[in-house]
Each structure stands twice: as C-alpha cells, then as structure tokens.
Design a protein around this motif. Structure first.
Motif, mmCIF file in Angstrom:
data_model
loop_
_atom_site.group_PDB
_atom_site.id
_atom_site.type_symbol
_atom_site.label_atom_id
_atom_site.label_comp_id
_atom_site.label_asym_id
_atom_site.label_seq_id
_atom_site.Cartn_x
_atom_site.Cartn_y
_atom_site.Cartn_z
ATOM 1 N N LEU A 41 0.831 -1.192 0.000
ATOM 2 C CA LEU A 41 0.000 0.000 0.000
ATOM 3 C C LEU A 41 0.874 1.253 0.000
ATOM 4 O O LEU A 41 2.042 1.203 0.397
ATOM 5 N N PRO A 42 0.332 2.384 -0.448
ATOM 6 C CA PRO A 42 1.127 3.624 -0.457
ATOM 7 C C PRO A 42 1.618 3.987 0.939
ATOM 8 O O PRO A 42 0.908 3.800 1.932
ATOM 9 N N ARG A 51 4.470 6.117 8.693
ATOM 10 C CA ARG A 51 4.311 7.526 9.053
ATOM 11 C C ARG A 51 5.457 8.350 8.474
ATOM 12 O O ARG A 51 6.621 8.111 8.761
ATOM 13 N N LYS A 52 5.102 9.327 7.637
ATOM 14 C CA LYS A 52 6.088 10.267 7.114
ATOM 15 C C LYS A 52 6.230 11.425 8.101
ATOM 16 O O LYS A 52 5.264 11.774 8.794
ATOM 17 N N PRO A 53 7.408 12.036 8.179
ATOM 18 C CA PRO A 53 7.589 13.125 9.157
ATOM 19 C C PRO A 53 6.570 14.249 9.027
ATOM 20 O O PRO A 53 6.159 14.832 10.035
ATOM 21 N N ALA A 63 3.873 24.292 6.967
ATOM 22 C CA ALA A 63 5.038 23.406 6.820
ATOM 23 C C ALA A 63 5.800 23.372 8.130
ATOM 24 O O ALA A 63 5.568 24.198 9.028
ATOM 25 N N ASN A 64 6.704 22.413 8.253
ATOM 26 C CA ASN A 64 7.550 22.350 9.431
ATOM 27 C C ASN A 64 8.447 23.579 9.476
ATOM 28 O O ASN A 64 8.813 24.137 8.438
ATOM 29 N N ASP A 65 8.796 24.033 10.669
ATOM 30 C CA ASP A 65 9.607 25.247 10.756
ATOM 31 C C ASP A 65 11.015 25.040 10.220
ATOM 32 O O ASP A 65 11.686 26.003 9.825
ATOM 33 N N VAL A 66 11.484 23.795 10.195
ATOM 34 C CA VAL A 66 12.786 23.472 9.602
ATOM 35 C C VAL A 66 12.550 22.393 8.551
ATOM 36 O O VAL A 66 11.873 21.401 8.814
ATOM 37 N N ALA A 67 13.094 22.592 7.376
ATOM 38 C CA ALA A 67 12.868 21.643 6.276
ATOM 39 C C ALA A 67 13.394 20.255 6.645
ATOM 40 O O ALA A 67 14.464 20.112 7.259
ATOM 41 N N PHE A 68 12.630 19.219 6.258
ATOM 42 C CA PHE A 68 13.062 17.848 6.506
ATOM 43 C C PHE A 68 14.134 17.458 5.493
ATOM 44 O O PHE A 68 13.996 17.718 4.299
ATOM 45 N N SER A 76 16.196 15.085 2.919
ATOM 46 C CA SER A 76 15.690 14.088 1.968
ATOM 47 C C SER A 76 16.235 12.694 2.251
ATOM 48 O O SER A 76 15.741 11.706 1.710
ATOM 49 N N GLY A 77 17.265 12.582 3.082
ATOM 50 C CA GLY A 77 17.851 11.286 3.405
ATOM 51 C C GLY A 77 17.749 10.961 4.879
ATOM 52 O O GLY A 77 17.326 11.787 5.694
ATOM 53 N N PHE A 78 18.133 9.725 5.227
ATOM 54 C CA PHE A 78 18.080 9.267 6.610
ATOM 55 C C PHE A 78 18.915 10.175 7.505
ATOM 56 O O PHE A 78 20.002 10.589 7.092
ATOM 57 N N PRO A 79 18.477 10.522 8.697
ATOM 58 C CA PRO A 79 17.276 10.055 9.412
ATOM 59 C C PRO A 79 16.015 10.870 9.112
ATOM 60 O O PRO A 79 15.025 10.723 9.820
ATOM 61 N N PHE A 80 16.035 11.715 8.114
ATOM 62 C CA PHE A 80 14.869 12.465 7.631
ATOM 63 C C PHE A 80 14.382 13.554 8.583
ATOM 64 O O PHE A 80 13.469 14.294 8.242
#
Length: 229
Positions: free
Chosen positions: A79-80, A87-89, A124-129, A131-135
């Motif tokens: 599933l998507p 859970r995505k951040p 949006a989140n106050d700090v950009a997530f 793109s790589g681990f730990p995200f």
C-alpha cells in the motif's frame, strides 16, 4: 427571577388599588400567578461509535478498530506509504486520526484528511526535513550532549531486558486521548497481546463516545458528518 416578577406585579396591584380608593372607579387587578419553571430539555440517547470503529481505511479491508486494537503501527509494503500505513515526518497524524474516529469518511466532501484541510495548522515544518536518513532536522538551540547519555546503546543487538517502557506510542494519540487517565499506567505496562484480548476495548469505546458526544454540536455546525449513529 420569576418570583421577583411576581412580587413586582403584586406590589403594582396594591398601588393601583390604593390610588383607586379616592375615586368612584373600582379597579380590579388579578392576583399574580407564578409560572412554573420549564422542565429541562431531555438529553438525547448516547451515540453509538461502532460505525466509526468499523470504517474501512485501507483497500485490504483494514478498519479503524484494526488500527487501534492492538496498539501497533503497521506497515503494508503493498500500500502507499503514509499514515496510517507507516508515518512520514510531515504527515498530519492527529488530524487524520480525528477524522477517522469522528467523521463519516465515506460522506461526500469528507476524507481521512478532512481535519488537515482546516487552516489551523502551520503550512510546513519550521525546519525543512532532510531528503535522506534520518529524515529529521537536527535539534534546534543548544542541547546538552553527555558522553554517558546512551549514545553507545546498540538498538540492534541489545536484549529486551535492556529496555524500559515509559509510554506506549504505537498508534499516535491512542494512549494519550482514548485511554482513561485511571488506566494509563496499566495500559502502558501492558502489551499488544492484552489489547488483542480486548482488555482495554471497553474503556477506549467509552472515551471515544464521550468525546463524540462533546463535539457533536461543533461538528454539526461545521457541516461535518459524524460517523456515530
């Protein structure tokens, strides 16, 4: 308030009678009548949240009840990705949870993301997530880091006895919002096996019912369809 009005009417009647004593007219004033207080509006029956728990949220037939009992966060690779399938951040987890347990997500114009569309959350989140681990972004400010803070703990090889459970957070908001306060410690000390045996199902349903009853008017005013009957 009604008794005060009655006394005022009686006083007025006496005054009118006295003023009429010196005239040829006879004035008759009906005695005041105390109107009984209206009976309180009877409360409606308790809403049934069974339909809420039976709502299907995944194409494979997974229901809301399957998600919260037992209390684990499941992942189905077919599933998507995205809450509640993992859970995505940036997922609006609480909004989706509220929609699934309170609203009829099959009604026109409603979905599991309905609450997320209400313009109350930050865009949006106050700090950009990253793109790589730990995200997740690095901690802000100046957090104190100690050499003995457990940074050498090996989560892959440490035995179960090395862990100490503080709070169960398998499905977000379940322990926090739907488990009654008196049961939080026993709930956090228990395990998903206890959940599957139905040990906490009754109190969770009772709390969900109380929340739905409390929010019923507000949700109706917002023209949202409840899943409870």
């Amino acid at each position: 308030m009604k008794s005060m009005i009655a006394r005022a009417v009686a006083t007025l009647a006496v005054a009118v009678s006295l003023s009429a004593c010196g005239s040829d007219e006879t004035v008759t004033v009906a005695p005041p009548i105390d109107t009984p207080a209206p009976a309180p509006t009877p409360t409606t029956g308790t809403l049934d949240v069974g339909k809420c728990l039976a709502q299907v949220v995944f194409p494979d037939g997974t229901t809301v009840q399957n998600l919260v009992i037992p209390d684990v966060l499941t992942i189905n690779p077919s599933l998507p990705a995205g809450f509640p399938n993992g859970r995505k951040p940036a997922d609006p987890v609480i909004d989706i949870t509220l929609a699934a347990i309170l609203l009829d997500i099959d009604a026109d114009g409603q979905s599991a993301a309905t609450f997320a569309g209400i313009p109350l959350n930050p865009p949006a989140n106050d700090v950009a997530f990253p793109s790589g681990f730990p995200f997740l972004a690095p901690p802000q400010g100046n957090p104190r880091i100690s050499a003995t803070s457990g940074t050498t703990f090996n989560f892959r090889t440490a035995p179960d006895t090395a862990y100490e459970r503080v709070d169960r957070m398998g499905f977000p908001a379940l322990s926090t919002a739907l488990v009654p306060s008196a049961l939080k410690i026993p709930y956090n000390d228990a395990s998903p096996v206890n959940d599957a045996n139905g040990e906490f199902a009754g109190p969770i349903v009772e709390t969900l019912t109380a929340i739905t009853m409390a929010l019923q008017d507000d949700l109706n005013r917002a023209e949202l369809n409840l899943c409870a009957d």
